[in-house]
Scaffold this active site. Sequence first.
Site, mmCIF file in Angstrom:
data_model
loop_
_atom_site.group_PDB
_atom_site.id
_atom_site.type_symbol
_atom_site.label_atom_id
_atom_site.label_comp_id
_atom_site.label_asym_id
_atom_site.label_seq_id
_atom_site.Cartn_x
_atom_site.Cartn_y
_atom_site.Cartn_z
ATOM 1 N N HIS A 28 -1.922 3.827 -5.618
ATOM 2 C CA HIS A 28 -1.293 3.583 -4.124
ATOM 3 C C HIS A 28 -0.459 2.469 -4.191
ATOM 4 O O HIS A 28 -0.969 1.419 -4.248
ATOM 5 C CB HIS A 28 -2.414 3.773 -3.236
ATOM 6 C CG HIS A 28 -1.975 3.827 -1.916
ATOM 7 N ND1 HIS A 28 -0.668 3.469 -1.534
ATOM 8 C CD2 HIS A 28 -2.536 4.563 -0.740
ATOM 9 C CE1 HIS A 28 -0.431 4.075 -0.251
ATOM 10 N NE2 HIS A 28 -1.473 4.798 0.235
ATOM 11 N N TYR A 57 0.137 -1.682 1.399
ATOM 12 C CA TYR A 57 -0.898 -2.187 0.766
ATOM 13 C C TYR A 57 -0.338 -3.252 -0.328
ATOM 14 O O TYR A 57 0.743 -3.445 -0.156
ATOM 15 C CB TYR A 57 -1.770 -0.999 0.407
ATOM 16 C CG TYR A 57 -2.335 -0.187 1.269
ATOM 17 C CD1 TYR A 57 -3.136 -0.674 2.310
ATOM 18 C CD2 TYR A 57 -2.006 1.209 1.318
ATOM 19 C CE1 TYR A 57 -3.582 0.139 3.282
ATOM 20 C CE2 TYR A 57 -2.590 2.070 2.391
ATOM 21 C CZ TYR A 57 -3.194 1.610 3.357
ATOM 22 O OH TYR A 57 -3.994 2.350 4.308
ATOM 23 N N ARG A 75 -2.004 16.446 6.025
ATOM 24 C CA ARG A 75 -2.858 17.064 7.214
ATOM 25 C C ARG A 75 -2.972 18.340 7.333
ATOM 26 O O ARG A 75 -3.966 18.996 8.008
ATOM 27 C CB ARG A 75 -1.905 16.379 8.447
ATOM 28 C CG ARG A 75 -2.014 14.951 8.272
ATOM 29 C CD ARG A 75 -1.063 14.189 9.817
ATOM 30 N NE ARG A 75 -1.456 12.763 9.847
ATOM 31 C CZ ARG A 75 -0.871 11.766 9.011
ATOM 32 N NH1 ARG A 75 -0.006 12.180 8.066
ATOM 33 N NH2 ARG A 75 -0.968 10.705 9.720
#
Length: 430
Positions: free
Chosen positions: A214, A219, A364
């Site tokens: 990631h 982040y 999703r």
Amino acid sequence: MITVIPTPSQPAPDVPFFTPRQDPPTGTALAEDGEEVAAAFRPLTIRGTTFVNRIFVSPMCQYSCRDGFLTDYHVAHYGQFAIRGAALVTIEMTAVTPSGRNTPQDSGLYSDDHIIPLKRVADVIKSQGKQVAIQLGHAGRKASVQPPWIGLDVVADSDGGFANEVKGPTEEGWNGNYAKPGALSVAEIQEIVKAYGNAAARAVKAGVRIIAVHGAHGYLIHSFASPATNTRGDEYGGTFANRVRFGLEIVKSIRANVPKDALLFWRISAVDWLEPGEGWEIEDTIRYAAMLRDAGVDLLDVSSGGTDRRQKVQLSPGYQVPFAEAVKRAVPGLYLSTVGWIRDGGMVNEIIEKGKADVVSIAREFLRDPNFVYRVAREVGQKVKWLDQYHRAPYGGANVESTTVISTEVRVDRDVIREHEKQVGNKYAN
């Protein structure tokens, strides 16, 4: 006299439990010789690893771990996508250090004790003939907050929080609800680089041979890369080369700890959605993508945003596809995945057909509809393999009832899983 032809149910290979082998795996296109296969269902092979179609399950945090350990919940959660046709299931962002968890309930791979629970999840996915990946990450200055349905606030130490351990490239926090981070020292940065390599080695021991990183959404990795968040003055800040140094060192650390044929995927924020000149832009992504490719990254998963609270994201269906397409056109030799507001089969197929990306990663929509692969197949008119155990209830087709009424006058067709008509025939045969 009835002649019995033995046809034992074959076990799935290389897993420690019995389940019937899916041959071919679910989600595989079923086409007669010479029949064209829809683009979304054309197999893809990357350095010897084959994916049965181009529809991947994107990593999605579930905030359902204690001390980083995956549980039976994760076996059920990830298994549902594997049995329903997804070519790759990527396990959620998994922290490489305890203080790298976004919430105290995040998955972790910072201890050898995490290997066995991870292997249970990986085995279920692989038992269905599917590929499994794990996304390694470090939340950086976004660490130690509550799960989103509770509210993204700092978690108190009494509730398992670790606000005093939150670190970033500088002391600037994400916003007032998050912990104020400390600035990482060079020695601490190098320890995190090493932690990525160690976590990747543990993933391989658990049977996961696709490592995803990631490197997006503000982040730790992307907060080093973006000039909007990295104002350091040492070898990890300032120039473009210095700001991406951390990410490239992580690639090197992972590659040193996994087999040569293991795949390495990387999620990136293509843009920060800030005013020009204030943050990371698509030109930076294209430049970085070539460096990641040369360092050993096989596939770039292109997302965007999440770096700076001033961002102005322009949402629309498929809004991130142009970013992946731009990288694909500019950086040969690198596979591209796109993600974000992709909700129907026509869009999935068009992205692959027109070469905008090599695969589509869905998040999703898989949560809303675990049968999304079959919905895509139906919408684009492609026959695909259905789970053997579900053969009486094919997706989008007529039901085949149990064999409570039989006749001995019709010969059994042994290839019952492909066509409804053959299943109907078997209802009346013994």
